[in-house]
Design a protein around this motif. Structure first.
Motif, mmCIF file in Angstrom:
data_model
loop_
_atom_site.group_PDB
_atom_site.id
_atom_site.type_symbol
_atom_site.label_atom_id
_atom_site.label_comp_id
_atom_site.label_asym_id
_atom_site.label_seq_id
_atom_site.Cartn_x
_atom_site.Cartn_y
_atom_site.Cartn_z
ATOM 1 N N THR A 1 0.825 -1.213 0.000
ATOM 2 C CA THR A 1 0.000 0.000 0.000
ATOM 3 C C THR A 1 0.855 1.258 0.000
ATOM 4 N N LEU A 2 1.999 1.208 0.710
ATOM 5 C CA LEU A 2 2.888 2.382 0.736
ATOM 6 C C LEU A 2 3.577 2.569 -0.607
ATOM 7 N N LEU A 3 3.918 1.477 -1.271
ATOM 8 C CA LEU A 3 4.514 1.589 -2.600
ATOM 9 C C LEU A 3 3.513 2.210 -3.566
ATOM 10 N N ASP A 4 2.258 1.828 -3.440
ATOM 11 C CA ASP A 4 1.213 2.418 -4.287
ATOM 12 C C ASP A 4 1.071 3.917 -4.019
ATOM 13 N N VAL A 5 1.156 4.309 -2.748
ATOM 14 C CA VAL A 5 1.074 5.736 -2.396
ATOM 15 C C VAL A 5 2.239 6.497 -3.016
ATOM 16 N N LEU A 6 3.427 5.927 -2.938
ATOM 17 C CA LEU A 6 4.607 6.584 -3.509
ATOM 18 C C LEU A 6 4.457 6.745 -5.023
ATOM 19 N N LEU A 7 4.069 5.681 -5.698
ATOM 20 C CA LEU A 7 3.922 5.736 -7.155
ATOM 21 C C LEU A 7 2.833 6.721 -7.567
ATOM 22 N N GLN A 8 1.723 6.730 -6.839
ATOM 23 C CA GLN A 8 0.629 7.634 -7.170
ATOM 24 C C GLN A 8 1.014 9.083 -6.946
ATOM 25 N N SER A 9 1.747 9.347 -5.872
ATOM 26 C CA SER A 9 2.147 10.726 -5.590
ATOM 27 C C SER A 9 3.068 11.260 -6.684
ATOM 28 N N PHE A 10 3.995 10.438 -7.160
ATOM 29 C CA PHE A 10 4.878 10.878 -8.244
ATOM 30 C C PHE A 10 4.083 11.078 -9.534
ATOM 31 N N SER A 11 3.116 10.199 -9.777
ATOM 32 C CA SER A 11 2.274 10.359 -10.964
ATOM 33 C C SER A 11 1.481 11.656 -10.898
ATOM 34 N N ASP A 12 0.937 11.968 -9.724
ATOM 35 C CA ASP A 12 0.196 13.222 -9.549
ATOM 36 C C ASP A 12 1.085 14.430 -9.816
ATOM 37 N N LEU A 13 2.292 14.388 -9.252
ATOM 38 C CA LEU A 13 3.199 15.535 -9.380
ATOM 39 C C LEU A 13 3.690 15.683 -10.820
ATOM 40 N N ARG A 14 3.863 14.582 -11.533
ATOM 41 C CA ARG A 14 4.239 14.672 -12.952
ATOM 42 C C ARG A 14 3.129 15.326 -13.763
ATOM 43 N N ASP A 15 1.892 14.928 -13.479
ATOM 44 C CA ASP A 15 0.755 15.519 -14.188
ATOM 45 C C ASP A 15 0.669 17.017 -13.920
ATOM 46 N N ALA A 16 0.917 17.409 -12.673
ATOM 47 C CA ALA A 16 0.876 18.823 -12.323
ATOM 48 C C ALA A 16 1.984 19.599 -13.028
#
Length: 368
Positions: free
Chosen positions: A258-273
């Motif tokens: 679950t923490l790995l998913d949080v890390l990957l999602q946060s980077f994906s969000d920041l890339r989109d931004a």
């Protein structure tokens, strides 16, 4: 390897490379230790249809076509230039290729503003020159010259960081395949042996620092390494590299999925931004690459281990993320906007993001 902080690929995978060489029946160009097909297997891992008696783990994660084009280039007369954003695995791919081809990935020149022509050609042992004059014995060959003399792969890291006169010195090496040593009356030319080539890397963000000349560009095949955005591939890269780092520190700590998913999602969000930002001031300074994800996760794991926490938490992960990505003052505003605009609404529906939000806010308050 126990007394090496970081073993080169040919040492780390020595047993595997020897085994692959023993079962390799494919055609090998020049003096290569492995055939092109077996090099691809070493880099990308084995498949059920390969007919091998043991599994070969994947070491570089990316498109097979990129690796194949790189191998074909090295079998030709042209140099190989791997270009891409920071953290896309250019240097790691170059190291793996050199290890598989000639079992020596250490013939490296690092491009900087202080790199001189001597670093890619030769220098002199001053004391020996004073005592006995200039000779082959008193000459100090560069890593590139050593690669030429042994028919190996030479590597040039961050080519665009080197000045234009240093870059131009590569033109004759790549074209004529020899280095002239005018100080020597006899035996004054060092010729490259079959198998010699150069793998260079260039950071696409350094474009304009020291642009390559047209003449030098013609002597390289360009292979662009894209940023990995596929979630599955990213997860594999982060797991693979993090396991290596934890093994180096002899740390036995599980990273919850679950923490790995949080890390990957946060980077994906920041890339989109960053992609949607109107100006550079609205983008994070960090490249948001897989390498930076690994750095964030390693930082969080080491904090957890060394400061006595029993398990890795989202709170610690968020603090490590903020600490790694807040590289300039404007970055803190971007990260604060991300926490309030994206993470806070998500935390209301997903409990694992609540602790991440608290950790991120705590880290930003410490930077204020």
């Amino acid at each position: 390897m126990s007394d090496m902080l970081r073993a080169p690929a040919e040492t780390k995978y020595a047993e595997e490379l020897s085994w692959l060489e023993s079962v390799d029946t494919g055609r090998r160009p020049f003096t290569w230790r492995l055939s092109p097909k077996m090099i691809r297997t070493f880099v990308l891992g084995s498949q059920p249809g390969d007919g091998l008696d043991r599994k070969i783990e994947q070491k570089w994660f990316g498109e097979a076509s990129i690796v194949e084009r790189a191998i074909v280039t090295l079998a030709s007369d042209r140099g190989l230039l791997l270009i891409g954003d920071p953290g896309t695995g250019k240097s790691w791919l170059a190291e793996l290729l050199a290890a598989a081809i000639c079992r020596d990935s250490t013939l490296v020149v690092q491009g900087t503003a202080g790199t001189t022509e001597d670093h890619i050609k030769y220098a002199w042992n001053v004391s020996m020159v004073i005592a006995n004059g200039q000779s082959r014995e008193s000459m100090i060959p560069s890593p590139i010259m050593t690669a030429m003399e042994t028919g190996a792969i030479g590597r040039f890291e961050e080519l665009t960081r080197a000045t234009s006169d240093v870059q131009d010195a590569l033109i004759s090496i790549l074209s004529e395949k020899y280095i002239s040593v005018p100080e020597l009356n006899q035996d004054g030319t060092v010729f490259a042996k079959p198998g010699f080539s150069i793998i260079a890397t260039a950071n696409s963000r350094d474009r304009g620092v020291n642009d390559l000349s047209s003449a030098l560009k013609r002597r390289f095949n360009f292979v662009r390494i894209p940023v990995v955005t596929n979630r599955k591939s990213e997860a594999e890269i982060v797991r693979f590299r993090t396991a290596e780092l934890l093994g180096r520190h002899e740390i036995d700590l599980e990273v919850p999925p679950t923490l790995l998913d949080v890390l990957l999602q946060s980077f994906s969000d920041l890339r989109d931004a960053s992609a949607a930002a109107a100006s550079d001031d609205d983008r994070l300074e960090a490249a948001l690459s897989s390498a930076e994800q690994i750095g964030v996760l390693e930082d969080a794991v080491l904090k957890t281990t060394f400061f006595g926490d029993p398990t890795l938490t989202a709170h610690t992960l968020a603090r490590s993320l903020i600490g790694s990505l807040a590289q300039r003052e404007s970055d803190t505003a971007i990260l604060n906007k991300y926490l309030h605009g994206v993470v806070a609404p998500r935390a209301e529906q997903h409990p694992e993001w609540t602790e991440f939000l608290q950790g991120g806010r705590s880290a930003l308050e410490a930077l204020a």
